[in-house]
Scaffold this motif. Sequence first.
Motif, PDB file in Angstrom:
ATOM      1  N   GLN A  71     -19.539  -2.427 -24.666  1.00  0.00           N
ATOM      2  CA  GLN A  71     -20.583  -1.387 -24.246  1.00  0.00           C
ATOM      3  C   GLN A  71     -20.600  -1.500 -22.572  1.00  0.00           C
ATOM      4  N   LYS A  72     -19.681  -2.639 -21.687  1.00  0.00           N
ATOM      5  CA  LYS A  72     -20.038  -2.649 -20.362  1.00  0.00           C
ATOM      6  C   LYS A  72     -18.598  -2.005 -19.659  1.00  0.00           C
ATOM      7  N   PHE A  73     -17.765  -1.609 -20.477  1.00  0.00           N
ATOM      8  CA  PHE A  73     -16.250  -1.479 -19.925  1.00  0.00           C
ATOM      9  C   PHE A  73     -16.012   0.173 -20.389  1.00  0.00           C
ATOM     10  N   LYS A  74     -15.445   0.787 -19.542  1.00  0.00           N
ATOM     11  CA  LYS A  74     -15.007   2.116 -19.985  1.00  0.00           C
ATOM     12  C   LYS A  74     -13.739   2.281 -20.833  1.00  0.00           C
ATOM     13  N   VAL A  75     -13.325   2.921 -21.477  1.00  0.00           N
ATOM     14  CA  VAL A  75     -12.096   2.921 -22.430  1.00  0.00           C
ATOM     15  C   VAL A  75     -10.974   3.279 -21.680  1.00  0.00           C
ATOM     16  N   LEU A  76     -11.152   4.346 -20.658  1.00  0.00           N
ATOM     17  CA  LEU A  76     -10.032   5.034 -20.134  1.00  0.00           C
ATOM     18  C   LEU A  76      -9.992   4.405 -18.779  1.00  0.00           C
ATOM     19  N   THR A  77     -11.036   4.271 -18.110  1.00  0.00           N
ATOM     20  CA  THR A  77     -10.961   4.041 -16.430  1.00  0.00           C
ATOM     21  C   THR A  77     -11.112   2.444 -16.121  1.00  0.00           C
ATOM     22  N   ASP A  78     -11.488   1.507 -16.960  1.00  0.00           N
ATOM     23  CA  ASP A  78     -11.581   0.246 -16.624  1.00  0.00           C
ATOM     24  C   ASP A  78     -10.191  -0.609 -16.923  1.00  0.00           C
ATOM     25  N   PRO A  79      -9.625  -1.418 -16.282  1.00  0.00           N
ATOM     26  CA  PRO A  79      -8.445  -2.089 -16.283  1.00  0.00           C
ATOM     27  C   PRO A  79      -8.576  -3.144 -17.431  1.00  0.00           C
ATOM     28  N   TRP A  80      -8.909  -3.016 -18.569  1.00  0.00           N
ATOM     29  CA  TRP A  80      -9.014  -4.164 -19.555  1.00  0.00           C
ATOM     30  C   TRP A  80      -7.901  -4.229 -20.246  1.00  0.00           C
ATOM     31  N   CYS A  81      -6.891  -3.451 -20.020  1.00  0.00           N
ATOM     32  CA  CYS A  81      -5.560  -3.788 -20.877  1.00  0.00           C
ATOM     33  C   CYS A  81      -4.679  -4.769 -19.667  1.00  0.00           C
ATOM     34  N   GLU A  82      -5.273  -6.224 -19.556  1.00  0.00           N
ATOM     35  CA  GLU A  82      -4.438  -7.045 -18.762  1.00  0.00           C
ATOM     36  C   GLU A  82      -4.002  -6.711 -17.366  1.00  0.00           C
ATOM     37  N   GLY A  83      -5.115  -5.968 -16.655  1.00  0.00           N
ATOM     38  CA  GLY A  83      -5.040  -5.621 -15.438  1.00  0.00           C
ATOM     39  C   GLY A  83      -4.771  -4.205 -15.213  1.00  0.00           C
ATOM     40  N   GLU A  84      -4.442  -3.306 -16.160  1.00  0.00           N
ATOM     41  CA  GLU A  84      -4.139  -1.958 -16.257  1.00  0.00           C
ATOM     42  C   GLU A  84      -5.311  -1.172 -17.097  1.00  0.00           C
ATOM     43  N   THR A  85      -5.521   0.127 -16.897  1.00  0.00           N
ATOM     44  CA  THR A  85      -6.197   0.967 -17.539  1.00  0.00           C
ATOM     45  C   THR A  85      -5.432   1.580 -18.766  1.00  0.00           C
ATOM     46  N   LEU A  86      -5.889   1.879 -19.910  1.00  0.00           N
ATOM     47  CA  LEU A  86      -5.238   2.430 -21.029  1.00  0.00           C
ATOM     48  C   LEU A  86      -4.327   3.615 -20.372  1.00  0.00           C
ATOM     49  N   LEU A  87      -4.975   4.337 -19.755  1.00  0.00           N
ATOM     50  CA  LEU A  87      -3.978   5.698 -19.180  1.00  0.00           C
ATOM     51  C   LEU A  87      -2.787   5.243 -18.155  1.00  0.00           C
ATOM     52  N   GLN A  88      -2.890   3.902 -17.714  1.00  0.00           N
ATOM     53  CA  GLN A  88      -1.582   3.372 -17.132  1.00  0.00           C
ATOM     54  C   GLN A  88      -0.729   2.695 -18.118  1.00  0.00           C
ATOM     55  N   LYS A  89      -1.361   2.255 -18.904  1.00  0.00           N
ATOM     56  CA  LYS A  89      -0.698   1.250 -20.062  1.00  0.00           C
ATOM     57  C   LYS A  89       0.333   2.325 -20.942  1.00  0.00           C
ATOM     58  N   PHE A  90      -0.472   3.369 -21.281  1.00  0.00           N
ATOM     59  CA  PHE A  90       0.383   4.552 -22.075  1.00  0.00           C
ATOM     60  C   PHE A  90       0.324   5.703 -21.522  1.00  0.00           C
ATOM     61  N   ARG A  91       1.351   6.729 -22.087  1.00  0.00           N
ATOM     62  CA  ARG A  91       1.336   7.837 -21.592  1.00  0.00           C
ATOM     63  C   ARG A  91       0.137   8.626 -21.678  1.00  0.00           C
ATOM     64  N   HIS A  92      -0.241   9.501 -20.677  1.00  0.00           N
ATOM     65  CA  HIS A  92      -1.482  10.218 -20.340  1.00  0.00           C
ATOM     66  C   HIS A  92      -1.570  11.122 -21.618  1.00  0.00           C
ATOM     67  N   GLY A  93      -0.652  11.860 -21.887  1.00  0.00           N
ATOM     68  CA  GLY A  93      -0.814  12.702 -23.165  1.00  0.00           C
ATOM     69  C   GLY A  93      -1.119  12.100 -24.333  1.00  0.00           C
ATOM     70  N   LEU A  94      -0.587  10.966 -24.774  1.00  0.00           N
ATOM     71  CA  LEU A  94      -1.022  10.195 -26.028  1.00  0.00           C
ATOM     72  C   LEU A  94      -2.367   9.785 -25.795  1.00  0.00           C
ATOM     73  N   VAL A  95      -2.735   9.165 -24.787  1.00  0.00           N
ATOM     74  CA  VAL A  95      -4.165   8.614 -24.570  1.00  0.00           C
ATOM     75  C   VAL A  95      -4.967   9.520 -24.713  1.00  0.00           C
ATOM     76  N   ARG A  96      -4.922  10.988 -24.239  1.00  0.00           N
ATOM     77  CA  ARG A  96      -5.727  12.120 -24.153  1.00  0.00           C
ATOM     78  C   ARG A  96      -5.945  12.648 -25.725  1.00  0.00           C
ATOM     79  N   ARG A  97      -4.997  12.362 -26.200  1.00  0.00           N
ATOM     80  CA  ARG A  97      -4.963  12.738 -27.957  1.00  0.00           C
ATOM     81  C   ARG A  97      -6.137  11.722 -28.660  1.00  0.00           C
ATOM     82  N   LEU A  98      -6.520  10.870 -28.283  1.00  0.00           N
ATOM     83  CA  LEU A  98      -7.486  10.088 -28.743  1.00  0.00           C
ATOM     84  C   LEU A  98      -8.992  10.630 -28.738  1.00  0.00           C
TER      85      LEU A  98
END
Length: 287
Positions: A50-77
Amino acid sequence: MGLLVSKQICSRSTYWNVVTKASHSNIWKNLIGVREIMLNNVQFSIGTGQKFKVLTDPWCEGETLLQKFRHGLVRRLGFTWSSPLSSLIIEGGWNFGLLQADIFTPIKEYLQTLSIHLRPDKLLWDGGDFTFKRAWKGCRTHYPEVMWSTICWGKTRPRWSIHGVFLFHERLPTMFNLQKRKVQLAPRCSTCLQQIDPRDHIFVQCPFAMKFWGWLKDALGWNVDFNSILSVEELLTWFLLQTSKLIKTLLVAGFWSIWQERNRRLHGHSSSSTTDVARKTLFELGS
């Protein structure tokens, strides 16, 4: 990061990706300035999401989901910038139902390496819960402790402590120091009217200071020859050897009393005898 993030500044972003502007306050700019240090040290402990944003918080070991994977792939979620991480969690685990398509396999495999805890989300720092105090201790430059810190920052009056810090840092506005700053003054001691007034003279070598410490010596039964002590550092060394915290505090109290008497005489208000000043110092120390 609720205390860090301003809703006005981060209306469509988070602390981790907001861009500073010239109109932002210096406090906010300084907070952004330590963002790299935060990213290198803070850990995101995922719970309910509830406290973290799925796209913009760096919860992926210091990176955001958009930084970890291709933008186009993540946007399709189908997530938006404001979607919480809980959008990707169901019943205490990752919602792999959203990742059934083969193109999401890299994301699915990565999420399988991340643990989810049955509690609210947390930020961690150095193995414990994130606090500004813990982060500050971890980030600040650690200098060797100075000799006088235990006396100035002990259980003493704030005015004594602050005056002591200025004294030990050679920042008191003595005539001698003011002259070094190009102020045209005669650097004469306003207590004895004989010598120049650097720090060691005012608080140790001046006849008034020598009588002051001598009176305390006789009154308290100290076994010390203050005539052989010629500097503030030597006086500090002797006081640090004393076991009584009250006696150690008497050093900064005495410095304050000598400075106050010096100022009274300098500005022509009045003057007191050494005995009166020393007695008043002991009275204030015991009150």
